[in-house]
Scaffold this motif. Structure first.
Motif, mmCIF file in Angstrom:
data_model
loop_
_atom_site.group_PDB
_atom_site.id
_atom_site.type_symbol
_atom_site.label_atom_id
_atom_site.label_comp_id
_atom_site.label_asym_id
_atom_site.label_seq_id
_atom_site.Cartn_x
_atom_site.Cartn_y
_atom_site.Cartn_z
ATOM 1 N N ARG A 10 -0.420 -9.779 -9.266
ATOM 2 C CA ARG A 10 -0.985 -7.930 -9.647
ATOM 3 C C ARG A 10 0.090 -7.888 -7.995
ATOM 4 N NH1 ARG A 10 -5.446 -6.149 -11.457
ATOM 5 N NH2 ARG A 10 -5.766 -7.907 -13.370
ATOM 6 N N VAL A 11 0.729 -8.867 -7.275
ATOM 7 C CA VAL A 11 1.579 -8.268 -5.925
ATOM 8 C C VAL A 11 2.674 -7.897 -6.369
ATOM 9 C CG1 VAL A 11 1.927 -8.640 -3.960
ATOM 10 C CG2 VAL A 11 0.207 -9.315 -3.994
ATOM 11 N N LEU A 61 0.770 -4.380 -6.216
ATOM 12 C CA LEU A 61 -0.439 -3.922 -5.561
ATOM 13 C C LEU A 61 -0.428 -4.683 -4.658
ATOM 14 C CD1 LEU A 61 -3.822 -3.303 -6.052
ATOM 15 C CD2 LEU A 61 -3.823 -6.278 -5.629
ATOM 16 N N PRO A 62 -0.742 -3.339 -3.371
ATOM 17 C CA PRO A 62 0.052 -3.401 -2.111
ATOM 18 C C PRO A 62 -1.620 -4.806 -1.048
ATOM 19 C CG PRO A 62 -0.469 -1.299 -2.414
ATOM 20 C CD PRO A 62 -0.927 -1.778 -3.412
ATOM 21 N N TYR A 63 -0.407 -5.166 -0.743
ATOM 22 C CA TYR A 63 -0.974 -6.388 0.010
ATOM 23 C C TYR A 63 -1.343 -6.514 1.299
ATOM 24 C CZ TYR A 63 -2.547 -11.899 1.173
ATOM 25 O OH TYR A 63 -2.430 -12.765 1.614
ATOM 26 N N LEU A 64 -2.382 -6.818 2.011
ATOM 27 C CA LEU A 64 -2.266 -7.009 3.713
ATOM 28 C C LEU A 64 -2.945 -8.409 3.669
ATOM 29 C CD1 LEU A 64 -3.312 -4.128 2.537
ATOM 30 C CD2 LEU A 64 -2.707 -3.247 4.896
ATOM 31 N N GLY A 65 -2.212 -9.548 5.240
ATOM 32 C CA GLY A 65 -2.664 -10.391 5.510
ATOM 33 C C GLY A 65 -2.660 -10.287 6.755
ATOM 34 N N LEU A 115 4.329 -7.320 9.910
ATOM 35 C CA LEU A 115 5.830 -7.652 9.606
ATOM 36 C C LEU A 115 5.962 -7.032 8.070
ATOM 37 C CD1 LEU A 115 8.968 -8.977 9.207
ATOM 38 C CD2 LEU A 115 7.806 -10.816 7.535
ATOM 39 N N LEU A 116 6.705 -5.519 7.520
ATOM 40 C CA LEU A 116 6.253 -4.338 6.498
ATOM 41 C C LEU A 116 7.887 -5.130 5.707
ATOM 42 C CD1 LEU A 116 5.540 -1.842 5.330
ATOM 43 C CD2 LEU A 116 7.228 -1.271 6.962
ATOM 44 N N VAL A 117 6.956 -5.934 4.584
ATOM 45 C CA VAL A 117 8.240 -6.088 3.583
ATOM 46 C C VAL A 117 7.954 -5.061 2.103
ATOM 47 C CG1 VAL A 117 8.347 -7.199 1.772
ATOM 48 C CG2 VAL A 117 8.034 -8.085 4.313
ATOM 49 N N SER A 118 8.869 -4.326 2.177
ATOM 50 C CA SER A 118 8.610 -3.234 0.499
ATOM 51 C C SER A 118 9.753 -3.242 -0.494
ATOM 52 C CB SER A 118 8.729 -1.650 1.512
ATOM 53 O OG SER A 118 8.701 -1.314 0.094
ATOM 54 N N GLY A 119 9.747 -4.230 -1.042
ATOM 55 C CA GLY A 119 11.200 -4.784 -1.419
ATOM 56 C C GLY A 119 11.834 -5.263 -1.326
ATOM 57 N N ALA A 120 12.872 -5.621 -0.943
ATOM 58 C CA ALA A 120 14.392 -6.374 -0.069
ATOM 59 C C ALA A 120 13.784 -6.213 1.282
ATOM 60 C CB ALA A 120 15.800 -6.083 -0.871
ATOM 61 N N MET A 158 7.569 -2.680 -7.113
ATOM 62 C CA MET A 158 8.226 -3.640 -6.066
ATOM 63 C C MET A 158 7.486 -3.981 -5.199
ATOM 64 S SD MET A 158 10.650 -1.455 -3.284
ATOM 65 C CE MET A 158 9.478 0.064 -2.871
ATOM 66 N N THR A 159 7.141 -5.464 -4.778
ATOM 67 C CA THR A 159 6.296 -5.453 -3.715
ATOM 68 C C THR A 159 6.180 -4.600 -2.864
ATOM 69 O OG1 THR A 159 7.048 -8.436 -4.240
ATOM 70 C CG2 THR A 159 5.575 -8.126 -2.505
ATOM 71 N N GLU A 160 4.981 -4.843 -1.802
ATOM 72 C CA GLU A 160 4.492 -4.540 -0.684
ATOM 73 C C GLU A 160 3.641 -4.855 0.049
ATOM 74 O OE1 GLU A 160 5.964 -1.794 -0.082
ATOM 75 O OE2 GLU A 160 6.581 -0.623 -1.514
ATOM 76 N N MET A 161 4.297 -5.228 1.014
ATOM 77 C CA MET A 161 3.594 -6.229 1.947
ATOM 78 C C MET A 161 3.579 -6.080 3.072
ATOM 79 S SD MET A 161 3.499 -10.173 0.603
ATOM 80 C CE MET A 161 5.614 -10.197 0.930
ATOM 81 N N LEU A 162 2.107 -5.686 4.059
ATOM 82 C CA LEU A 162 2.863 -6.230 5.531
ATOM 83 C C LEU A 162 1.076 -6.873 6.104
ATOM 84 C CD1 LEU A 162 2.919 -4.187 7.859
ATOM 85 C CD2 LEU A 162 -0.294 -3.003 7.767
ATOM 86 N N LEU A 163 2.082 -7.888 6.982
ATOM 87 C CA LEU A 163 1.550 -9.569 7.616
ATOM 88 C C LEU A 163 1.259 -8.787 8.710
ATOM 89 C CD1 LEU A 163 4.235 -11.446 4.950
ATOM 90 C CD2 LEU A 163 2.019 -10.243 5.053
ATOM 91 N N LEU A 164 0.182 -8.665 9.281
ATOM 92 C CA LEU A 164 -0.388 -8.759 10.567
ATOM 93 C C LEU A 164 -0.261 -10.112 10.677
ATOM 94 C CD1 LEU A 164 -2.543 -6.608 8.811
ATOM 95 C CD2 LEU A 164 -0.909 -5.825 10.141
#
Length: 204
Positions: free
Chosen positions: A107-108, A112-116, A192-197, A1-7
């Motif tokens: 990987r993401v 793999l958690p991604y922070l940008g 923006l917090l993205v966790s799966g859908a 599952m895609t896990e992202m924090l877009l700052l």
């Protein structure tokens, strides 16, 4: 599952996001590439020191000098990747030229958690064309397409409160591009917090 924090700018939301997914002492691959064309990279130093102050270990990933095979192996020992700000056009060009775009995408998508931050947040969307009003596309002369990594369906527009670029530029960007792209405006204290859908705006 895609896990992202877009700052957009500040990293206040990082500890909760990263600790829940990688633990309080996570090893974070730090990619400063978006700023490599500038002499002054003060904001990158702030990001790096903030992550360390939050208790995380940063491992520098200079994707412009590392072969693709080394980049891929380096991710094996990391708990997350953080891509800092700068020029999103230069960042996208470098990610494509080095093969890091494909490596990181795999990987993401595998978890793999991604922070940008800023440019690091913008590059994951469907296209970076609208960001030409915030960054200079001419600083990436080798970029042949503004198509982004496509991990999300929205174009992240950071610094939407106008503190960095002014509100007039943000308003003009909205006027020019809102009919062509799904734009996600983030103030500097938002992410923006993205966790799966699931996609939500959180304080940062």
């Amino acid at each position: 599952m895609t896990e992202m924090l877009l700052l957009s700018r500040w990293l206040g939301a990082v500890p909760a996001f990263l600790t829940a997914r990688a633990g309080p002492d996570a090893r974070v691959g730090f990619v400063p590439t978006a700023s490599s064309i500038y002499a002054d990279r003060a904001w990158v130093d702030v990001d790096r020191s903030t992550l360390r102050d939050q208790g995380f270990t940063t491992v520098e990933l200079d994707i412009e000098s590392m072969p693709a095979s080394e980049l891929s192996v380096s991710l094996d020992d990391l708990d997350a990747v953080f891509v800092s700000g700068g020029n999103v056009f230069h960042l996208l060009a470098a990610m494509r030229d080095t093969g890091f775009a494909d490596i990181l995408t795999r990987r993401v998508r595998a978890g793999l958690p991604y922070l940008g931050a800023s440019a690091g947040a913008c590059v994951v969307g469907p296209d970076i064309e609208p960001l030409g009003m915030l960054d200079d596309p001419a600083e990436a002369p080798g970029l042949v397409s503004t198509t982004g990594l496509g991990w999300i369906d929205e174009v992240v527009v950071p610094h939407a409160d106008g503190i960095v670029s002014g509100l007039a530029v943000v308003d003009e960007l909205r006027t020019r591009f809102a009919d062509r792209f799904a734009l996600r405006f983030l103030d500097d204290d938002q992410a923006l917090l993205v966790s799966g859908a699931s996609v939500s705006v959180v304080s940062s």
